[in-house]
Write an enzyme that holds these catalytic residues in place. Structure first.
Site, PDB file in Angstrom:
ATOM      1  N   CYS A 145      25.508  76.381  46.940  1.00  0.00           N
ATOM      2  CA  CYS A 145      26.824  75.738  47.109  1.00  0.00           C
ATOM      3  C   CYS A 145      27.314  76.005  48.519  1.00  0.00           C
ATOM      4  CB  CYS A 145      27.817  76.142  46.023  1.00  0.00           C
ATOM      5  SG  CYS A 145      27.988  77.900  45.642  1.00  0.00           S
ATOM      6  N   SER A 146      28.350  76.816  48.698  1.00  0.00           N
ATOM      7  CA  SER A 146      28.885  76.991  50.048  1.00  0.00           C
ATOM      8  C   SER A 146      29.581  78.329  50.192  1.00  0.00           C
ATOM      9  CB  SER A 146      29.860  75.854  50.375  1.00  0.00           C
ATOM     10  OG  SER A 146      30.830  75.747  49.356  1.00  0.00           O
TER      11      SER A 146
END
Lengths: 226, 202
Positions: free
Chosen positions: B110-111
């Protein structure tokens, strides 16, 4: 088999485009709004971080691929809000409110923003005694899949499944996302940093000296003898 | 569980700016979000929390051996004592670059990114290209940031798969010996704390 978000190691994505050192935090105003709306609705307390991540991962591959980053956030938020009864599908379709929400008394207020962000949400918990020691060799499970839910949330990337690694740090027990994303409770499990030699991950490693380190929960691994 | 074809989000406008506006308007009408709260969140991450926090940590680690020791021993506690604890930075590890080892951070799934230290991640950090490639070919990725490492310096890529957040402590540049802690912060770029850059020369 994993989902569309699990892209570590994938080929074909092209060059990275670094930004200027003085670039704006948000490229567009709606990016800032998307982040703020997501945090504000999250503060209503109707789901946890792992459910929220999984809602982005559950976007169809077609949508995940064509959406920009904050479009994924908005789309996943819309899905979560309907699934949890925060808004109805009819309200989303019509963009007209059918009335005030019983959750309105939980509305995130401006004076609460700084203290809530400063407080955060730590995920370390008491839990089982770790089975593995620092320095121990381990092997990751064959499939990067949730053990209990088909297509469910997990944090073992496919590229690191079925690989030999070495425990380099032990972090105590943390909330287990594979459970917490699916309403099975926090079910804390020991968490470790695990180092993998790139030659054990990739067919064409760049430099044999290099390593990739992942933070992995104990159920993702078995001990390797020797 | 919804199937791919009937996700509720598909009823929203296709233009993303209109999509956000539609959600925002509906949620305000229902009393679920307060526009002043949105402004406060945006102001926080545009103006209050950003890479200058991380730079203060790095400059202190370069200048103050006791703090350096505390940071490498328990980074969560060390950065908390500077006021940099918070959302997406509840568990922190500092990883230090040396002539032998260069560290670099990614989140392939994801991030994940240390918000209280570096703020909101830049677009490249969240891009498919960085997420896909950083773990498989970090040296080619670094070259795209203008960084070439010696063959003999190993690369450790940290994939942020849990809630542990990583801060790279870049090597202190030569020629910076006489600089004050305050002046050192100007040499510490955001990218140097993700490991896709090096600290600036004075």
């Amino acid at each position: 088999m994993t989902r569309v978000h699990d892209i570590g190691g994938r080929f074909g994505d092209g060059a990275i485009l670094p930004d200027a050192a003085d670039a704006d935090v948000f490229d567009y105003d709606w990016h800032a709004k998307a982040l703020a709306v997501t945090l504000a609705v999250g503060a209503l307390g109707q789901w946890n971080l792992d459910i929220s991540r999984h809602s982005r991962e559950r976007l169809s591959p077609k949508d995940y691929t064509r959406f920009s980053y904050y479009e994924k956030w908005m789309s996943a938020l819309a899905d979560l809000m309907v699934e949890n009864g925060v808004v109805t599908l009819e309200e989303l379709e019509s963009a007209v409110s059918s009335g005030g929400s019983p959750l309105a008394d939980k509305c995130f207020q401006p004076e609460t923003v700084a203290p809530a962000l400063a407080k955060g949400g730590p995920v370390d918990r008491t839990g089982p005694i770790p089975l593995f020691a620092v320095g121990q060799s381990v092997h990751t499970i064959p499939n990067a899949e949730n053990a209990n839910v088909q297509g469910g949330h997990t944090r073992l990337p496919a590229y690191a499944a079925n690989r030999a690694g070495r425990i380099i740090a032990s972090h105590g027990c943390h909330v287990f996302p594979d459970s917490n994303a699916h309403g099975f409770g926090e079910d804390p499990k020991p968490l470790y940093s695990v180092a993998f030699k790139v030659a054990d991950l990739w067919a064409h490693p760049e430099n044999p000296l290099d390593e990739v380190i992942l933070d992995l929960w104990e159920p993702y691994m078995v001990a390797l003898d020797g | 569980m919804p199937h791919d074809h009937d996700h509720p989000h598909t009823v929203l406008p296709s233009d993303p700016a209109l999509r956000v506006k539609a959600l925002e308007t509906l949620l305000i009408e229902k009393g679920l979000i307060n526009p002043a709260t949105l402004d406060e969140i945006i102001d926080t991450y545009e103006n209050k929390i950003g890479p200058k926090n991380g730079a203060a940590v790095v400059a202190k680690a370069w200048s103050n051996p006791a703090f350096h020791n505390a940071l490498m021993t328990d980074a969560t506690r060390a950065v908390s004592e500077l006021g940099f604890y918070g959302r997406q930075g509840e568990h922190v590890t500092a990883v230090e670059n040396t002539p032998e080892t260069h560290n670099m951070i990614v989140c392939t799934l994801c991030s994940c990114y240390p918000w209280p230290l570096l703020g909101i991640p830049p677009a490249w950090y969240k891009s498919d290209a960085y997420r896909a490639r950083a773990v498989r070919e970090p040296r080619k990725v670094l070259a795209e940031f203008g960084v070439t490492l010696p063959e003999g310096q190993s690369v450790k890529v940290w994939d942020s798969t849990a809630e542990m957040r990583y801060l790279v402590i870049p090597m202190r540049p030569s020629g910076s010996e006489g600089l004050s802690e305050q002046n050192l912060t100007a040499l510490v770029t955001r990218d140097s704390m993700v490991g896709t850059g090096l600290a600036l020369l004075p």
